[in-house]
Design a protein around this motif. Structure first.
Motif, PDB file in Angstrom:
ATOM      1  N   THR A 129      -7.733   0.045  -2.810  1.00  0.00           N
ATOM      2  CA  THR A 129      -8.033  -1.129  -2.113  1.00  0.00           C
ATOM      3  C   THR A 129      -7.067  -2.285  -2.549  1.00  0.00           C
ATOM      4  O   THR A 129      -6.264  -2.108  -3.286  1.00  0.00           O
ATOM      5  N   ASP A 130      -7.037  -3.500  -1.924  1.00  0.00           N
ATOM      6  CA  ASP A 130      -6.022  -4.539  -2.023  1.00  0.00           C
ATOM      7  C   ASP A 130      -6.039  -4.816  -3.685  1.00  0.00           C
ATOM      8  O   ASP A 130      -6.912  -5.239  -4.161  1.00  0.00           O
TER       9      ASP A 130
ATOM     10  N   ASP B 163     -17.029   0.879   8.217  1.00  0.00           N
ATOM     11  CA  ASP B 163     -17.582  -0.287   8.117  1.00  0.00           C
ATOM     12  C   ASP B 163     -18.692  -0.400   9.149  1.00  0.00           C
ATOM     13  O   ASP B 163     -19.802  -0.988   8.683  1.00  0.00           O
TER      14      ASP B 163
ATOM     15  N   GLY C 260      -9.201  -1.114   6.254  1.00  0.00           N
ATOM     16  CA  GLY C 260      -9.939  -1.719   7.176  1.00  0.00           C
ATOM     17  C   GLY C 260      -9.349  -2.353   8.248  1.00  0.00           C
ATOM     18  O   GLY C 260     -10.219  -2.633   9.301  1.00  0.00           O
ATOM     19  N   GLY C 261      -8.471  -2.828   8.111  1.00  0.00           N
ATOM     20  CA  GLY C 261      -7.404  -3.348   9.542  1.00  0.00           C
ATOM     21  C   GLY C 261      -6.500  -2.629  10.057  1.00  0.00           C
ATOM     22  O   GLY C 261      -6.105  -2.855  11.085  1.00  0.00           O
TER      23      GLY C 261
ATOM     24  N   GLY D 200      -7.360   1.219   1.604  1.00  0.00           N
ATOM     25  CA  GLY D 200      -8.523   1.469   1.119  1.00  0.00           C
ATOM     26  C   GLY D 200      -9.237   2.457   1.280  1.00  0.00           C
ATOM     27  O   GLY D 200     -10.119   3.158   0.579  1.00  0.00           O
TER      28      GLY D 200
ATOM     29  N   ASN E 208     -11.519   7.615  -0.166  1.00  0.00           N
ATOM     30  CA  ASN E 208     -12.431   8.778   0.351  1.00  0.00           C
ATOM     31  C   ASN E 208     -12.042  10.167  -0.239  1.00  0.00           C
ATOM     32  O   ASN E 208     -11.230  10.726   0.312  1.00  0.00           O
TER      33      ASN E 208
ATOM     34  N   HIS F 202       0.961  -1.234  -0.133  1.00  0.00           N
ATOM     35  CA  HIS F 202      -0.015  -0.094   0.111  1.00  0.00           C
ATOM     36  C   HIS F 202       0.711   1.213  -0.075  1.00  0.00           C
ATOM     37  O   HIS F 202       0.708   2.280  -0.757  1.00  0.00           O
TER      38      HIS F 202
HETATM   39  O1  KG4 Z   1      -6.959  -1.718   2.002  1.00  0.00           O
HETATM   40  P1  KG4 Z   1      -8.121  -2.441   1.839  1.00  0.00           P
HETATM   41  O2  KG4 Z   1      -8.887  -2.919   0.650  1.00  0.00           O
HETATM   42  O3  KG4 Z   1      -8.444  -3.713   2.850  1.00  0.00           O
HETATM   43  C1  KG4 Z   1      -7.624  -3.889   3.993  1.00  0.00           C
HETATM   44  O4  KG4 Z   1      -6.511  -4.245   4.023  1.00  0.00           O
HETATM   45  O5  KG4 Z   1      -8.541  -3.483   4.914  1.00  0.00           O
HETATM   46  O6  KG4 Z   1      -9.292  -1.348   2.519  1.00  0.00           O
HETATM   47  C2  KG4 Z   1     -10.629  -1.575   2.760  1.00  0.00           C
HETATM   48  C3  KG4 Z   1     -11.384  -0.678   3.586  1.00  0.00           C
HETATM   49  C4  KG4 Z   1     -12.930  -0.991   3.960  1.00  0.00           C
HETATM   50  O7  KG4 Z   1     -12.987  -0.712   5.486  1.00  0.00           O
HETATM   51  C5  KG4 Z   1     -13.596  -0.124   3.116  1.00  0.00           C
HETATM   52  O8  KG4 Z   1     -14.891   0.325   3.876  1.00  0.00           O
HETATM   53  C6  KG4 Z   1     -12.761   1.349   2.996  1.00  0.00           C
HETATM   54  O9  KG4 Z   1     -11.529   0.697   2.753  1.00  0.00           O
HETATM   55  N1  KG4 Z   1     -12.919   2.190   2.006  1.00  0.00           N
HETATM   56  C7  KG4 Z   1     -13.465   3.495   2.242  1.00  0.00           C
HETATM   57  C8  KG4 Z   1     -13.737   3.983   1.151  1.00  0.00           C
HETATM   58  N2  KG4 Z   1     -13.549   2.909   0.033  1.00  0.00           N
HETATM   59  C9  KG4 Z   1     -12.900   2.069   0.669  1.00  0.00           C
HETATM   60  N3  KG4 Z   1     -14.056   4.452   3.276  1.00  0.00           N
HETATM   61  C10 KG4 Z   1     -14.411   5.376   3.360  1.00  0.00           C
HETATM   62  N4  KG4 Z   1     -14.691   5.872   1.953  1.00  0.00           N
HETATM   63  C11 KG4 Z   1     -14.340   5.296   0.796  1.00  0.00           C
HETATM   64  N5  KG4 Z   1     -14.865   5.894  -0.141  1.00  0.00           N
END
Ligand code: KG4
Ligand code: ZN
Length: 339
Positions: A299-300, A167, A137-138, A268, A272, A115
């Motif tokens: 995102t991933d 979430d 998310g984590g 992720g 925003n 990332h």
């Molecule tokens: O990096 P990622 O794909 O997976 C992890 O490693 O966690 O991040 C996913 C996270 C989720 O919590 C998702 O709801 C959040 O990123 N996310 C957002 C947006 N797009 C993805 N949160 C707020 N606003 C967004 N536009």
């Protein structure tokens, strides 16, 4: 050098081919969100099984799209952690076996390093050292990236991650998992003056975060204020503002403290738009530059893993074993060459 990247740490199977000579990138992502949606979160066993189903078709798809053959690649990078152990093992054992069969270097990449370096795929002007805000998310971390493989964690969340907070409240408002992106869309319709939630830990001079109290505050407000669409939008607005402002305040402090002039926003939540806007205003005010990956790579994905693998090999990392590396927990600063 052409590197095959494999990401299977959670609920996305991401495969990519990155050519470091031309900068050409070909990638494919399969998201399992529909599979997990009925359970309100990722079910580890279902995630592993689906990675097994998808990994080979996606690898074939990417090679076909890129018009390349297995013999054209010089290295394989896979996500070694952190993540769901069963899911990680699918990508790790696939990558290690293929690398062994092809007799090419195969290395485990840290998911967050992927990332962190992802904006470099599209911004050649981004150079070390830089500050990075990793929000997913984590994880929620502020990192000083000194050079490839040398990361100092300046602050992190003591409880929930920013994405997790989005979430969990989205779930309460009735959105399927992961509801962060929908909550952000709903926030645009919110009344800015109805609710104001606390900005957690901003009185504290350190660079750590804590979002669990904010989550409780949003949940309590929702229970007290009714279930209509406008109330939901007003809560979404107030929650997004509280998260974004807290992240922005801590980024300002970290930039001032370190004297760094480049800020990377990744993970992720970097998708925003409100967060991007606020951090852009901040960096402009401080005469710094803001970098973030293109939306499809927020995102991933496998592209960031292929790139991080290339960066590690280019920086001289030795590949000297045939182990399959998969670690559910793996601190980002545990493999630093030097502090
Ligand atoms: O990096 P990622 O794909 O997976 C992890 O490693 O966690 O991040 C996913 C996270 C989720 O919590 C998702 O709801 C959040 O990123 N996310 C957002 C947006 N797009 C993805 N949160 C707020 N606003 C967004 N536009
Ligand atoms: Zn991630």
């Amino acid at each position: 050098m052409i590197v095959l990247g494999i990401e299977t740490s959670c609920d996305e199977t991401g495969i990519a081919l990155y050519d470091s000579n031309s900068g050409r990138l070909t990638h494919a992502i399969y998201s399992q969100t529909e599979i997990h949606a009925p359970y309100g979160g990722v079910v580890p066993e279902l995630a592993s099984r689906d990675h097994i189903r998808k990994i080979l078709p996606l690898v074939k798809e990417v090679f076909t799209k890129a018009n390349l053959h297995l013999r054209d690649i010089q290295a394989i990078a896979y996500t070694g952690g952190p993540g769901l152990i069963g899911a990680l093992l699918v990508g790790a054992s696939f990558a290690r076996s293929l690398g062994w069969a092809l007799s090419i270097p195969t290395l485990a990449v840290h998911h967050l390093e992927g990332h962190l370096l992802s904006p470099m795929l599209t911004h050649s002007e981004l150079a070390f050292p830089f500050l990075a805000l990793l929000v997913s998310g984590g994880h929620t971390l502020l990192v000083k990236a000194k050079k490839v493989g040398n990361y100092e964690v300046l602050g992190e969340t003591l409880d929930d991650a920013a994405g997790e907070t989005f979430d969990k409240i989205a779930k309460l408002l009735g959105f399927p998992y992961p509801g962060g992106p929908q909550l952000a869309i709903l926030a645009d319709k919110g009344n800015p003056h109805r609710f104001r939630f606390p900005r957690p830990m901003i009185e504290n001079p350190n660079l750590d975060f804590s979002f669990s109290g904010l989550k409780t505050c949003a949940a309590t407000t929702f229970k007290k204020s009714g279930n209509d669409r406008q109330t939901k939008a007003d809560i979404a607005y107030a929650l997004q503002e509280a998260i974004v402002e807290t992240l922005t305040i801590k980024c300002r402090r970290a930039l001032e403290k370190t004297g760094l002039s480049q800020l990377v926003l990744a993970g992720g939540v970097s998708a925003n738009q409100r967060l991007r806007q606020k951090l852009l205003e901040l960096t402009q005010k401080l005469s710094c530059r803001l970098f973030y990956p293109p939306l499809e790579l927020c995102t991933d994905n496998g592209a960031m893993i292929a790139y991080a693998g290339y960066a590690r090999l280019a920086s001289g990392q030795k590949i000297d074993d045939l182990f399959i590396h998969a670690k559910a927990r793996w601190p980002l600063d545990s493999f630093n060459h030097e502090k």
